[in-house]
Design an enzyme around this catalytic site. Sequence first.
Site, mmCIF file in Angstrom:
data_model
loop_
_atom_site.group_PDB
_atom_site.id
_atom_site.type_symbol
_atom_site.label_atom_id
_atom_site.label_comp_id
_atom_site.label_asym_id
_atom_site.label_seq_id
_atom_site.Cartn_x
_atom_site.Cartn_y
_atom_site.Cartn_z
ATOM 1 N N HIS A 46 7.419 -2.048 6.117
ATOM 2 C CA HIS A 46 7.625 -1.059 7.187
ATOM 3 C C HIS A 46 6.428 -0.974 8.135
ATOM 4 O O HIS A 46 6.535 -0.410 9.220
ATOM 5 C CB HIS A 46 8.025 0.306 6.606
ATOM 6 C CG HIS A 46 6.901 1.147 6.092
ATOM 7 N ND1 HIS A 46 6.648 1.333 4.754
ATOM 8 C CD2 HIS A 46 5.973 1.891 6.741
ATOM 9 C CE1 HIS A 46 5.613 2.134 4.607
ATOM 10 N NE2 HIS A 46 5.189 2.487 5.799
ATOM 11 N N ASP A 79 10.488 -2.982 0.454
ATOM 12 C CA ASP A 79 9.419 -2.679 1.410
ATOM 13 C C ASP A 79 8.147 -3.450 1.045
ATOM 14 O O ASP A 79 7.189 -2.891 0.523
ATOM 15 C CB ASP A 79 9.173 -1.157 1.415
ATOM 16 C CG ASP A 79 8.295 -0.726 2.574
ATOM 17 O OD1 ASP A 79 8.022 -1.560 3.455
ATOM 18 O OD2 ASP A 79 7.900 0.460 2.586
ATOM 19 N N GLY A 87 -0.568 6.558 6.438
ATOM 20 C CA GLY A 87 -1.771 5.741 6.636
ATOM 21 C C GLY A 87 -2.179 5.012 5.375
ATOM 22 O O GLY A 87 -2.974 4.084 5.409
ATOM 23 N N SER A 90 0.147 3.642 3.553
ATOM 24 C CA SER A 90 1.217 2.657 3.397
ATOM 25 C C SER A 90 0.681 1.242 3.300
ATOM 26 O O SER A 90 -0.262 0.884 4.006
ATOM 27 C CB SER A 90 2.141 2.706 4.605
ATOM 28 O OG SER A 90 3.116 3.642 4.371
ATOM 29 N N GLY A 91 1.327 0.473 2.470
ATOM 30 C CA GLY A 91 0.933 -0.918 2.314
ATOM 31 C C GLY A 91 -0.209 -1.086 1.333
ATOM 32 O O GLY A 91 -0.480 -2.184 0.864
HETATM 33 N N1 ARG Z 1 5.077 5.701 4.933
HETATM 34 C C1 ARG Z 1 3.744 6.174 4.836
HETATM 35 C C2 ARG Z 1 2.808 5.321 5.689
HETATM 36 O O1 ARG Z 1 3.291 4.673 6.584
HETATM 37 C C3 ARG Z 1 3.293 6.300 3.423
HETATM 38 C C4 ARG Z 1 3.932 7.456 2.803
HETATM 39 C C5 ARG Z 1 3.565 7.662 1.417
HETATM 40 N N2 ARG Z 1 3.959 8.984 1.123
HETATM 41 C C6 ARG Z 1 3.788 9.556 -0.041
HETATM 42 N N3 ARG Z 1 4.134 10.832 -0.151
HETATM 43 N N4 ARG Z 1 3.322 8.917 -1.069
HETATM 44 O O2 ARG Z 1 1.602 5.405 5.607
#
Ligand code: ARG
Length: 826
Positions: free
Chosen positions: A624, A680, A772, A774-775
């Site tokens: 994503h 993902d 932030g 993510s990944g």
């Molecule tokens: N989608 C988010 C990103 O782009 C990460 C979200 C993780 N959320 C969580 N509650 N663990 O950084």
Amino acid sequence: MRRESCQVYSIFGHGRSSSEVQKEERLPSFLRNEQAHLECSSWWRWALRLLPVFSCAAAFAIGAHYLTSPPSSMFFLGCSVEFPNLSFSEQLANYSSEQFRMQALALKPYFSELYKSSPWSSYYLRSGIVAFSEGTEGLNVFYWSLFSAPDHVAMAIRRSSPDWLQRRFSGNDKVLRDGRREQHYYLEQDDVTLHLLGLVPDDWEEKSDKFKNPNSLLSGKWQLGFQAVSFDLYAKHGMNRSLILLSPKKPYYQWRLRVPSGHAVRLVVLSLHGGAAPGSCSAYKLSAYDFLLPLQNKVIARLCGLPEPQDSLPAMRLTSSGNVMLLTFSIGRQREGAVFKAYFHAVPKAGCGGSLSSWNGSISSPYHPAHYPPNIDCRWTLRAPLPGYSISVTVVTLDIQRSSDGCEKDWLDVGGVKMCNQVSDGGRKRVYSSPLSIHFHSDESVTHRGFFLRYHAISPLGPSCRPGEVLCSNGQCKAQCGICADSGEDGGCRSKCYHTCGNKACLPKSSMCDGVVDCKDRSDEMNCTRAYLKGCTASSYKCANGKCVSKLNPECDGVRDCLDGSDELRCSCGVRPRRRPKIVGGMEASPGSWPWQVSLQMERYGHVCGATLLAARWLVSAAHCFQDSDAIKYSDPRAWRAYMGMRSMAAGKSASAAAARPVRRIVPHPDYDRQTSDYDIALVELGAPVFFNELVQPACAPAPSHTFAIGTGCFVTGWGVLTEDGELASRLQEASVRIINRKTCNDLYDDAVTPRMLCAGNLQGGVDACQGDSGGPLVCQERGRRWFLAGIVSWGEGCARQNRPGVYTKVVKFADWIHRQTRGQV
Ligand code: ARG
């Protein structure tokens, strides 16, 4: 206490008269003062938020107008005011009665003084009373006020908040001073409105070309004159009054419905169809308003025919918020077969909300399944009857006004999560901790059938588990001892005790050394002698020679398990050369303690996502992170740079990184699904290899058979935001989270957790990844003290909320894919 509001709009096209020039010169002193304060030059940015500055916006508009003399508009406000010292009688409901005329006459002084001390006084022309109704303390008067003002003023009034129009009334007349609960709204511009108001066109004949041209307004409306056919009805408590329209002959009809104060108007629409053209809104339209004037922001519902009658859904039933409702029926062309049948009655005003504590029950929106009234807020607090119990909530139906951008209009908030999307197939079940707050909100217009939900308390020791199952303290049943996500378990495990895990959980003999981790501390699989399996199973570790070993997670654990030694090859990963004894409890990672953490940055935006170093040329991250938006091409490898061994974000991107590399290629998983976040994962190939040192090290990629046991403590790291709407961290953060079982997680997330996902967190909340991160990596330390990549930060509802753990891409599911894509480099 005053509630006052005004709606404005311009009815006519542009045109300037000499009298307007004078008006401009007589600019109200109030506005002139404001002009002196035009330093608030960014007024337009604040105009929607702050009232005091709002007046500045209006003043600015007028100030500009002063110089350029732009055209003017006429516009109406639709208003109501209550006079506590006057009282309502049924005759006053009748527009053509003598009482009506007398009362209107008596109120004349009120209207001549109406806007005297308001900044708009010089634009005010006149007002007209449309209806009376029973107020909470006295007599409610509905009226319109007509203004002629330069366009800018009209716009300012139109956009102004109700309170802004609050009149500072200075007169001595007691009647006038006593006006209460004033409401002023802008009246929308359309033919229908004028017809419904029954206005004689002499006011604008001169000024409006539109009205001189018989082909514009009157054409298509049979030129039958301006006035709509009006009915004034009053229903005492316990009385039904019917409304019937068969083959209407006029273009506009309206019914002003009233019930005693303290009640609401309930309208039941029995039939509605438009003769030749069923269901077409251009043919005919029925509108219900929560006011006695046709205000756009008070529309409760607009109907062009009724939905097919269904057994489960009773006839359309609408409810007002106060004790009046206006119904209008407009028809495009005379239709022989058009039929409208309805009746209305008084219903006691429904209270809503409260504190509930029971084992089970249900909650619904007021009057469900009839439409809920506009303008309500209901708040409930649900408490499980005994401590330690959770509350399971199933939203059975949800049908409320939706808004395109989030749930801004009407919404149902359960435990801090707003919903407004339709639920109709009886299922949205989630578990919440007790006490649980539920809040239902409807704005001032457009209502639907509302919601119905059931709840029940979930017992920590209840009888609900099947024989042989273990009941965990979160109310979940588990098939085995030792696998509760939350450590608290019982269910007779003790009696079958062969081995006691570190946390006192008991295991039967059959669970020992069976290749499945049952103890959180893995003691059941720890000191097992290796065994060769005759045949490989899906969960067994496969050596390079094709043979399998039954030992759990044999890779890189320091013991040669495969005959060919392949389980201990390629093990230069997952170590932390810089790691010092951990500093007390803090969340900030000491420099170099997570040497596989990568920051993926974009030239213009800085840090965007995290990633994990797996080999000299390869990173793994979330798919994503690389999905193009309208404005930004995230999928372009040239837009990215990877920073390894980074200490501090604030000190300038590269300055504090041990290595930076361009990105050569991004390989998102071909099955990545934007809607569900399934698959993902993305591989990122670096433009040049990095050299490993004490700050830059790869994490171990798990074999496909690798098992990260439920309850294992792992770490998630990243530079993501520190609170849900906070800022990125400037130093790398770490958080200790536990792996949560998928069934539990699916119960919490409405079955959104696919087999390619893994939940980790703390069900109590407070610890999680966030935007932030993510990944970035979720790593767990294995027997050989090496760190393996278990997950990739993917999604979660909010961050660190109770019962909303983080959801990660389950890396073991992609072990083969990673191996293939990196041509064996990982
Ligand atoms: N989608 C988010 C990103 O782009 C990460 C979200 C993780 N959320 C969580 N509650 N663990 O950084």
